[in-house]
Design an enzyme around this catalytic site. Structure first.
Site, short mmCIF file in Angstrom:
data_model
loop_
_atom_site.label_atom_id
_atom_site.label_comp_id
_atom_site.label_asym_id
_atom_site.label_seq_id
_atom_site.Cartn_x
_atom_site.Cartn_y
_atom_site.Cartn_z
N GLU A 318 -38.22 15.65 7.53
CA GLU A 318 -37.36 15.21 6.43
C GLU A 318 -36.12 14.47 6.92
O GLU A 318 -35.00 14.95 6.73
CB GLU A 318 -36.91 16.43 5.62
CG GLU A 318 -38.04 17.20 4.99
CD GLU A 318 -37.61 18.53 4.38
OE1 GLU A 318 -38.35 19.07 3.55
OE2 GLU A 318 -36.54 19.05 4.78
N ARG A 358 -16.53 12.37 5.27
CA ARG A 358 -17.07 13.08 6.43
C ARG A 358 -16.03 13.32 7.53
O ARG A 358 -16.06 14.32 8.22
CB ARG A 358 -18.29 12.36 6.99
CG ARG A 358 -19.48 12.42 6.03
CD ARG A 358 -20.76 11.90 6.67
NE ARG A 358 -21.24 12.75 7.73
CZ ARG A 358 -21.05 12.54 9.02
NH1 ARG A 358 -20.40 11.45 9.43
NH2 ARG A 358 -21.50 13.39 9.91
N CYS A 389 -3.79 10.37 -1.20
CA CYS A 389 -2.59 11.17 -1.00
C CYS A 389 -2.88 12.40 -0.16
O CYS A 389 -2.72 13.54 -0.62
CB CYS A 389 -2.03 11.57 -2.35
SG CYS A 389 -1.64 10.14 -3.35
N GLU A 390 -3.35 12.18 1.04
CA GLU A 390 -3.65 13.25 2.00
C GLU A 390 -3.38 12.68 3.38
O GLU A 390 -3.88 11.58 3.69
CB GLU A 390 -5.14 13.62 1.96
CG GLU A 390 -5.61 14.37 0.77
CD GLU A 390 -5.43 15.87 0.92
OE1 GLU A 390 -5.48 16.38 2.05
OE2 GLU A 390 -5.21 16.53 -0.11
N TYR A 419 -24.58 10.26 3.51
CA TYR A 419 -23.54 11.22 3.12
C TYR A 419 -22.16 10.59 2.94
O TYR A 419 -21.15 11.25 3.14
CB TYR A 419 -23.50 12.39 4.13
CG TYR A 419 -24.86 12.99 4.33
CD1 TYR A 419 -25.45 13.76 3.33
CD2 TYR A 419 -25.59 12.75 5.49
CE1 TYR A 419 -26.73 14.28 3.49
CE2 TYR A 419 -26.87 13.27 5.65
CZ TYR A 419 -27.43 14.03 4.65
OH TYR A 419 -28.70 14.54 4.79
C1 LIG Z 1 -33.68 20.91 3.93
C2 LIG Z 1 -33.12 19.65 4.46
N1 LIG Z 1 -33.96 18.69 4.87
C3 LIG Z 1 -33.49 17.51 5.34
C4 LIG Z 1 -32.15 17.25 5.43
C5 LIG Z 1 -31.70 15.92 5.94
O1 LIG Z 1 -30.92 15.99 7.07
P1 LIG Z 1 -30.53 14.66 7.85
O2 LIG Z 1 -30.00 13.70 6.84
O3 LIG Z 1 -29.48 15.09 8.82
O4 LIG Z 1 -31.78 14.15 8.51
C6 LIG Z 1 -31.23 18.23 5.02
C7 LIG Z 1 -29.79 17.97 5.11
O5 LIG Z 1 -28.94 18.73 4.83
C8 LIG Z 1 -31.73 19.46 4.51
O6 LIG Z 1 -30.90 20.42 4.09
#
Ligand SMILES: Cc1ncc(COP(=O)(O)O)c(C=O)c1O
Length: 461
Positions: A318, A358, A389-390, A419
């Site tokens: 993923e 981030r 404002c930080e 992100y």
């Molecule tokens: C369950 C799961 N899969 C995949 C990802 C994707 O992670 P990345 O974008 O670092 O590959 C995340 C990110 O938080 C996650 O929680």
């Protein structure tokens, strides 16, 4: 480092930059691993992407703007797909999701991981085939699970006993048998270059392996026989460069697979090893290619399956950040340049923590370049900050920019595809920036800029 309550790095005075940050020989040079694949400096010295100069992009769409190199994103999808040819690659939509990106990843043959009703709605409205969608999340509501079942999503990753009960009841009512995975907390947590095998069970995601909850969840699902248990899932963290964490996690999760076989005579056919593959934000990062990752993960899984005398399950991964992160840079306009008593030069841009949280949230490091022109001035160590404002409103903690950087210049920050827009806020009532996809010399607006009217439309008091 723990952020000060008044903002990250609030009292970090007099920093001359981290040891790894070297004074560049050519402050205009683009370090290839940091930039989208089609990025170049055009003849006029300005940064160009997909054959289009950033000054044209800024003139048409304003700043700040997230600029997506469509060829880069598509080529990263293809690289993962080719490297993991005998596995399923789920793009983690939490990194960044909009309809155009859903279509791109679908066209490139990827699957899609969503984790809320909103992400699911975006995927479905863009025509993502539901059977290629996986549904994640540690607190999916009845409404979200119902929607996922009605849409016919390919698989649901279960995260708690409450959720098993919820989904079992919904599936019974509908007479359907959804495919599910169990998210296993394997006791490995890998974050930013380290892998720490302690304090790992103390987190909200998944079923604990060590405590026996993961095995109990598997037995419950198999015994109830309402849900179709396809396999186990583990995700060990983010921005990982070291395969050791995957090795430990695969070993533990496959030991559970063997335990399930021994107890119930069932060999689960699938195994998901999650995402988290690291990318280069600065010159200190050295990510592996998808081919290297695939080779290593395959070797680990094959070895562990042989040791447990298990058939090798179908793998899935993923990746989110590794696909969209490097494909995008944020283009800002410089508003002020302030030399603070010889301690540090602050370059303020027209965005900040509302479009990239981030740095403040994770103490993340980024890079930057002067984008609207090349400069013959010597390199100057600067801090790129936002307009919020930080005092912790920092975009790039330390970077060398040309010493003549000035108001009106454009500065580009690479690696902001993941992100950043997806975690953007309206802090200080700053409307969120648009996303523009560039390809073959043409720019296409894929997420429009938020307006003050949008903000006021929500304010109905
Ligand atoms: C369950 C799961 N899969 C995949 C990802 C994707 O992670 P990345 O974008 O670092 O590959 C995340 C990110 O938080 C996650 O929680």
């Amino acid at each position: 480092m723990r952020a000060h309550e008044a903002g990250a790095l609030h009292s970090d005075i007099g920093n001359r930059g981290p040891a790894w940050l070297r004074t560049p020989v050519d402050v205009n040079a683009l370090v290839p691993q940091l930039w989208p694949r089609t990025a170049t400096r055009a003849a006029d010295g300005a940064l160009a992407i997909g054959g289009l100069g950033v000054r044209e992009i800024a003139a048409e769409f304003g700043t700040p703007v997230y600029v997506l190199d469509e060829d880069d994103l598509r080529s990263r999808c293809r690289d993962f797909r080719a490297a993991f040819a005998d596995a399923d690659v789920y793009y983690a939509g939490k990194a960044f999701l909009c309809r155009a990106v859903v279509r791109m990843i679908a066209e490139e043959g990827l699957y899609l991981d969503v984790c809320t009703g909103g992400e699911l709605a975006t995927a479905l409205s863009a025509g993502m085939p539901p059977e290629r969608i996986g549904f994640h999340g540690n607190n999916k509501s009845v409404a979200e699970l119902t929607r996922a079942l009605d849409a016919g999503v390919g698989r649901i990753v279960l995260d708690s006993f409450t959720e098993i009960d919820r989904l079992t009841a919904l599936a019974r009512e509908r007479g359907v048998r959804p495919g599910v995975l169990i998210r296993v907390t394997v006791g490995v947590e890998a974050h930013t270059h380290e892998f720490i095998a302690t304090a790992h069970e103390d987190q909200k995601f998944g079923f604990s392996l060590a405590g026996g909850a993961a095995a109990a969840a598997a037995f419950k699902i198999l015994d109830d026989d309402v849900l179709d248990l396809r396999g186990l899932h583990s995700h060990i963290g983010s921005q990982i460069f070291d395969a050791n964490g995957f090795e430990v996690s695969a070993r533990r999760v496959l030991a559970l697979q063997a335990q399930i076989r021994d107890a119930r005579g069932v060999e689960l056919p699938e195994l998901d090893l999650g995402g988290g593959f690291g990318i280069a934000y600065t010159t200190q990062d050295d990510p592996s290619s998808p081919q290297e990752l695939a080779k290593r993960l395959r070797k680990i899984v094959d070895g562990e399956c042989a040791a447990e005398r298990l058939a090798v399950p179908r793998l899935s991964i993923e990746p989110g950040r590794a696909i969209v992160g490097p494909a995008v840079f944020t283009l800002y306009e410089v508003g002020t340049v302030k030399d603070v008593d010889g301690i540090r030069t602050y370059v303020s841009v027209d965005g900040g923590m509302s479009d990239n949280i981030r740095t403040a949230l994770y103490d993340a490091s980024y890079s930057a370049t002067l984008a609207s022109r090349a400069s013959a001035a010597p390199p100057l160590l600067a801090r790129v900050v936002g307009k919020h404002c930080e005092s912790g409103d920092i975009v790039v903690k330390d970077e060398f920019l040309p010493a003549d950087v000035q108001p009106g210049d454009l500065v580009a920050v690479p690696g902001t595809g993941a992100y950043c827009r997806s975690m953007a806020s309206n802090y200080n009532h700053v409307p969120r920036p648009p996303v523009v996809a560039v390809r073959d010399g043409r720019a296409r607006l894929i997420v429009r800029r938020e307006t003050e009217e949008d903000l006021l439309a929500l304010d109905v008091g």
